[in-house]
Design a protein around this motif. Structure first.
Motif, PDB file in Angstrom:
ATOM      1  N   UNK A  94       0.808  -1.341   0.334  1.00  0.00           N
ATOM      2  CA  UNK A  94       0.082  -0.758   0.162  1.00  0.00           C
ATOM      3  C   UNK A  94       0.618   1.248   0.091  1.00  0.00           C
ATOM      4  N   UNK A  95       0.611   1.440  -0.839  1.00  0.00           N
ATOM      5  CA  UNK A  95       1.818   3.482  -1.086  1.00  0.00           C
ATOM      6  C   UNK A  95       0.502   5.015  -0.996  1.00  0.00           C
ATOM      7  N   UNK A  96       0.992   5.231  -0.784  1.00  0.00           N
ATOM      8  CA  UNK A  96      -0.024   7.197  -0.191  1.00  0.00           C
ATOM      9  C   UNK A  96       1.002   7.556  -0.996  1.00  0.00           C
ATOM     10  N   UNK A  97       0.587   7.914  -2.215  1.00  0.00           N
ATOM     11  CA  UNK A  97       1.375   9.346  -2.889  1.00  0.00           C
ATOM     12  C   UNK A  97       1.151  10.491  -3.108  1.00  0.00           C
ATOM     13  N   UNK A 117      -3.164   9.619  -4.110  1.00  0.00           N
ATOM     14  CA  UNK A 117      -3.235   8.705  -5.005  1.00  0.00           C
ATOM     15  C   UNK A 117      -2.730   7.553  -4.055  1.00  0.00           C
ATOM     16  N   UNK A 118      -4.197   6.137  -3.883  1.00  0.00           N
ATOM     17  CA  UNK A 118      -3.213   4.870  -3.047  1.00  0.00           C
ATOM     18  C   UNK A 118      -3.621   3.616  -3.957  1.00  0.00           C
ATOM     19  N   UNK A 119      -2.148   3.748  -3.981  1.00  0.00           N
ATOM     20  CA  UNK A 119      -1.995   2.730  -5.102  1.00  0.00           C
ATOM     21  C   UNK A 119      -2.214   1.420  -4.434  1.00  0.00           C
ATOM     22  N   UNK A 134      -7.636   7.783  -6.494  1.00  0.00           N
ATOM     23  CA  UNK A 134      -6.592   8.560  -6.505  1.00  0.00           C
ATOM     24  C   UNK A 134      -7.768  10.094  -6.439  1.00  0.00           C
ATOM     25  N   UNK A 135      -7.817  10.590  -5.710  1.00  0.00           N
ATOM     26  CA  UNK A 135      -8.796  12.345  -4.907  1.00  0.00           C
ATOM     27  C   UNK A 135      -7.975  13.376  -4.863  1.00  0.00           C
ATOM     28  N   UNK A 136      -8.883  14.538  -5.595  1.00  0.00           N
ATOM     29  CA  UNK A 136      -8.498  15.566  -5.177  1.00  0.00           C
ATOM     30  C   UNK A 136      -8.868  16.835  -5.036  1.00  0.00           C
ATOM     31  N   UNK A 137      -7.933  16.857  -3.789  1.00  0.00           N
ATOM     32  CA  UNK A 137      -8.592  17.874  -3.099  1.00  0.00           C
ATOM     33  C   UNK A 137      -8.144  19.450  -3.188  1.00  0.00           C
ATOM     34  N   UNK A 138      -8.170  19.985  -4.460  1.00  0.00           N
ATOM     35  CA  UNK A 138      -7.596  20.909  -5.290  1.00  0.00           C
ATOM     36  C   UNK A 138      -8.974  21.353  -4.982  1.00  0.00           C
ATOM     37  N   UNK A 139      -8.590  23.303  -5.093  1.00  0.00           N
ATOM     38  CA  UNK A 139     -10.502  23.795  -5.885  1.00  0.00           C
ATOM     39  C   UNK A 139     -10.809  23.962  -7.129  1.00  0.00           C
TER      40      UNK A 139
END
Length: 147
Positions: A94-97, A117-119, A134-139
């Motif tokens: 499990x890799x969090x990037x 990104x969770x790989x 993938x999850x976008x936390x940007x505006x």
């Protein structure tokens, strides 16, 4: 005089598939997954780059079947490593990037660490499974089209 035959008996030098025994994976951020007769050697980002003397790749019965597995965001490798953990009895990585700051061809900017990104890489007895979330936390919601 030295024997010029490689490990496969080729004359004229060492086989291009030869991985020297001196190649070390200890202390350089590599992870090894093992399941039955399969094993995978990945870097701390969950990628397989098989460059230089490193023995990275997906192997089955001591034969390498995959020498490159790479993830990119907008053409760039995610540079921010949040965590990298082997679990599931040494069969899952499990890799969090997070992304680095980038700019696309329309000159739109993507702020650093705005995409998580969770790989998940799981080694079965005869296959390698990779799941990328993938999850976008940007505006900017238009960034979703980059992933």
């Amino acid at each position: 005089m030295a024997d010029l035959r490689g490990p496969t008996g080729e004359s004229g030098g060492v086989s291009s598939f030869y991985v020297p025994v001196t190649a070390s994976t200890v202390g350089n951020g590599r992870h090894v997954l093992k399941n039955a007769n399969s094993f995978a050697v990945l870097d701390e980002f969950g990628q397989i780059q098989a460059s230089g003397p490193a023995a990275e790749g997906l192997f089955f019965e001591d034969t390498r079947y995959l020498s490159r597995l790479a993830l990119s965001i907008n053409g760039e490798r995610p540079l921010l490593l949040l965590s990298s953990t082997v679990s599931g009895g040494n069969t899952m990585l499990l890799v969090d990037l997070a992304n680095a700051k980038t700019e696309d061809h329309r000159r739109r900017h993507l702020a650093a660490a705005s995409i998580h990104v969770l790989n998940e890489i799981e080694l079965g007895s005869e296959a390698l499974f990779a799941t990328v979330k993938a999850c976008n936390y940007g505006p900017d919601s238009s960034v979703r089209s980059w992933i």
